[in-house]
Design an enzyme around this catalytic site. Sequence first.
Site, PDB file in Angstrom:
ATOM      1  N   TYR A 176       0.743  -1.263   0.082  1.00 59.60           N
ATOM      2  CA  TYR A 176      -0.049  -0.008  -0.004  1.00 59.60           C
ATOM      3  C   TYR A 176       0.847   1.356   0.023  1.00 59.60           C
ATOM      4  CZ  TYR A 176      -3.315   3.543   1.341  1.00 59.60           C
ATOM      5  OH  TYR A 176      -3.859   4.850   1.660  1.00 59.60           O
TER       6      TYR A 176
ATOM      7  N   TRP B 190       1.219   5.782  -1.485  1.00 58.97           N
ATOM      8  CA  TRP B 190       1.345   7.132  -2.502  1.00 58.97           C
ATOM      9  C   TRP B 190       2.485   7.050  -3.240  1.00 58.97           C
ATOM     10  CZ3 TRP B 190      -2.264  10.997  -2.971  1.00 58.97           C
ATOM     11  CH2 TRP B 190      -3.515  10.809  -2.260  1.00 58.97           C
TER      12      TRP B 190
END
Length: 815
Positions: free
Chosen positions: A145, A147
């Site tokens: 996971y 950004w």
Amino acid sequence: MTDITRRGFLKGSSAVAGALAFTSLTPISAVAASKRGSGVLTAGRMGPMLCEVSDGKLIATKNALAQTVPNSLQTTGPDQVYTKARVKYPMVRKGYLESPTAPKGERGKDEYVRVSWDEAYKLIHEQHMRIRKTHGPESVFAGSYGWRSSGVLHKAQTLLQRYMSMAGGYSGHIGDYSTGAAQVIMPHVMGSIEVYEQQTTHPMVMENSDVVVLWGMNPLNTLKIAWSSTDCTGLEFFHQLKKSGKTIIAIDPMRSETIDFFEDKIQWIAPRPMTDVAMLMGIAHTLVKNGKHDKAFLDKYTTGYDKFEAYLLGKEDGVVKNSQWAADITGIPAKQIELLADIFSSNRTMLMAGWGIQRQQFGEQRHWMIATLAAMLGQIGLPGGGFGFSYHYSNGGNPTRDAGVLPAISASIGGGSSAGNDWAVSGAVNSFPVARIVEALENPGKQYQHNGHEKTFPEIKMIWWAGGANFTHHQDTNRLIKAWQKPELIVISEIYWTAAAKHADIVLPITTSFERNDMTMTGDYSNQHLVPMKKVVEPQGEARNDFDVFADMAEMIKAGGRDVFTEGKSEMDWLKGFYEAAQKGGRAARVRMPNFGKFWDDNELIEMKFNKKAAQFVRHADFRKDPVMNPLGTPSGKIEIYSKTIEGYGYDDCPAHPTWIEPTEFFGSAKDGELQLMTAHAAHRLHSQFNYAKLREEYAIANREPISINSEDAKARGIKTGDLVRAYNDRGQVLVGAYVTDGIKQGAVCIHEGGWPDLDPATGICRNGGANVLTSDIPTSRLANGCAANSSLVRIEKFTEQAPELMAFTPPKNA
Ligand SMILES: Nc1nc2c(c(=O)[nH]1)N[C@H]1C(S)=C(S)[C@@H](COP(=O)(O)OP(=O)(O)OC[C@H]3O[C@@H](n4cnc5c(=O)[nH]c(N)nc54)[C@H](O)[C@@H]3O)O[C@H]1N2
Ligand SMILES: Nc1nc2c(c(=O)[nH]1)N[C@H]1C(S)=C(S)[C@@H](COP(=O)(O)OP(=O)(O)OC[C@H]3O[C@@H](n4cnc5c(=O)[nH]c(N)nc54)[C@H](O)[C@@H]3O)O[C@H]1N2
Ligand SMILES: [Mo]
């Protein structure tokens, strides 16, 4: 905190005419591309940027779109490329290199040895195949996971999963840290997730709302970025809103950057953290008491209100949830709660809400209760009324354009079909809620509940993380470090020596988005622009693109693997293909786009076509107009204030209607000087990204993360602004710099999330002030298993010992 008076609330309302400058007929646009000046055009999460290059070196980056509100993140380009924290070469942990099948030493405490890319590939491939063969695809976690940088091709996780699919599958994740609770509860209530959906548009709010409520929402920070790339209109909207003369109310325990920005144009109400449900119920109870709830709306559009009302009135549990009850819990006077009920019900009111309030224990209740209050006000589906859960994120509310939209590389070969090759491509074979990773590592094979399903954690033997900073983003760092010792192999593909990289067996150096070619849309809901992301400078050190790393690894699985992975296409072939698909889609929407060659050579962004009708979009207007023809996607087709589905699950941590449940760690349970820790998102970072950058000078205090402390709490402990402070609890301790202020509720402190963990081996204290060293790693509830980071108590004291040297941004020896 402002002392709220009726006069204070309504003083601005007559100036609504000022809002007319911002109507559905005046789209917020880019500077005409030809006026943008010189420099290479690229983009990041923080928007389209112009890059100044000199002698092959990136000198400066700045905004490429006209904007009134400056965005500090747009200046970080040179630091991103040249920080000393970069990973330069492939590196292997010494104890791992010596004996990969029975590694020596401990992750986080070992030295690193430089190896060639080929050696690194060979080592990973052999051990990956051994582990996979012995323990099966479930044992390989590639949920990864985070950004990662923007772009439709260089998508780190997707590329990792594409490779892992070719290798035979992997364990993945479901949900995200951002809206873990809200995205699972809202489909039960509204039939849609609400948090990642287009909002009633900015022009409609400007034209129709009298009162705008910012509930736990800090758009001045959070709109600096978007998932794709910001179109820069969200901040512009709040700038216009400030001038609009509307009644703006902020509900936040902390005086956020947004509240500062609005100056005297906002009413600030500061409840105790984690008590929003009680406050919302106090308002709801007042509505019922005064007969101001919209019975016709509730009858026609909702189900189960009667059961909720019985609870509100105390008929269910003997507790009347009136304004005085709410006052005792929230610390907000009862008369202010009653005034809010009056103002909301006598004006067109838009309840905007952020997400920090649901990153808490029992977080599911927050947005459910806001939607319930909005239903009681009866304005859902009216222009400028109801609620909106994405006005603070990715420019929600900026009208959707007629656009040619870029597709992106997918985790499955051939974009979903494996036709044309003989590879058995499999995706995720076991996915668990993303924020339960440590629980999964600790409890292989354990059964758990999730949204009505019984599931089983996989037994994880290998982890490959690409494009996320899990040592910063996950709760309870010390618990994580312990669980992190369990797998046999941990590989991290990173640009920087993050704490996760410093706890890996193998670290691979990856390029920044300035060192490769890509493209992106802007504005996740608006599709306002298509932007080229041109390579600006050559990669630093031996950094490679994730795309090339996984293509190389795919070739090692089986001869010919590279061509399967890349589908025989180069970086530029992929970009051309994506562009042409967008061009084709654009044609259908009558949007004309130049041919790829011209687009790429011109290095200009394309602004998509404004659509007047889309600019008048009102969320849930169709449902309101005809609930029979346009039912919601809930079992009843209506707004579910009581959910029979959730009743059927029988969860005491998420009952069948919005419920006030006392959290484990909060004001009400604090003792001996314990304070409630808030971990909001920072103004000058994207999570942990750019923590190493010069911008850090804007916020660091005593060379550590700042901690906001209420003046009274500071006084009681003899702490002054600028002091070094130790914040601690049973889970860990961090060193932070004191910022003493009246801008935070007494009893609460804030350390922004995203400071890199930097644990001193001698004492265990985090030298940088990483908030998650202190947070508890619990799920929101069994319904959503969301991240509940904002649910922790801490103690603080002045730090009087010799301050240890900050090592967060220093690579390991030899790196
Ligand atoms: N206490 C607390 N904790 C929280 C939160 C909170 O509110 N409080 N918020 C949570 C939320 S909402 C989120 S979304 C998470 C965020 O957690 P993350 O998304 O993991 O945080 P980032 O710091 O953005 O991490 C991105 C990482 O990817 C790397 N990277 C960037 N581009 C590339 C690339 O092209 N390739 C590769 N291989 N790597 C790349 C960056 O260097 C960086 O280390 O944190 C969560 N954690
Ligand atoms: N600059 C910047 N922008 C970002 C990010 C970033 O890291 N930096 N992260 C992005 C991501 S991934 C996400 S998920 C979003 C996050 O968006 P959010 O989750 O909405 O952001 P937060 O900062 O966690 O919380 C917003 C506000 O809620 C307040 N708050 C905290 N606790 C409470 C409470 O109990 N009650 C009330 N009423 N208010 C409370 C905080 O003080 C803060 O002002 O932002 C995105 N945008
Ligand atoms: Mo997030």
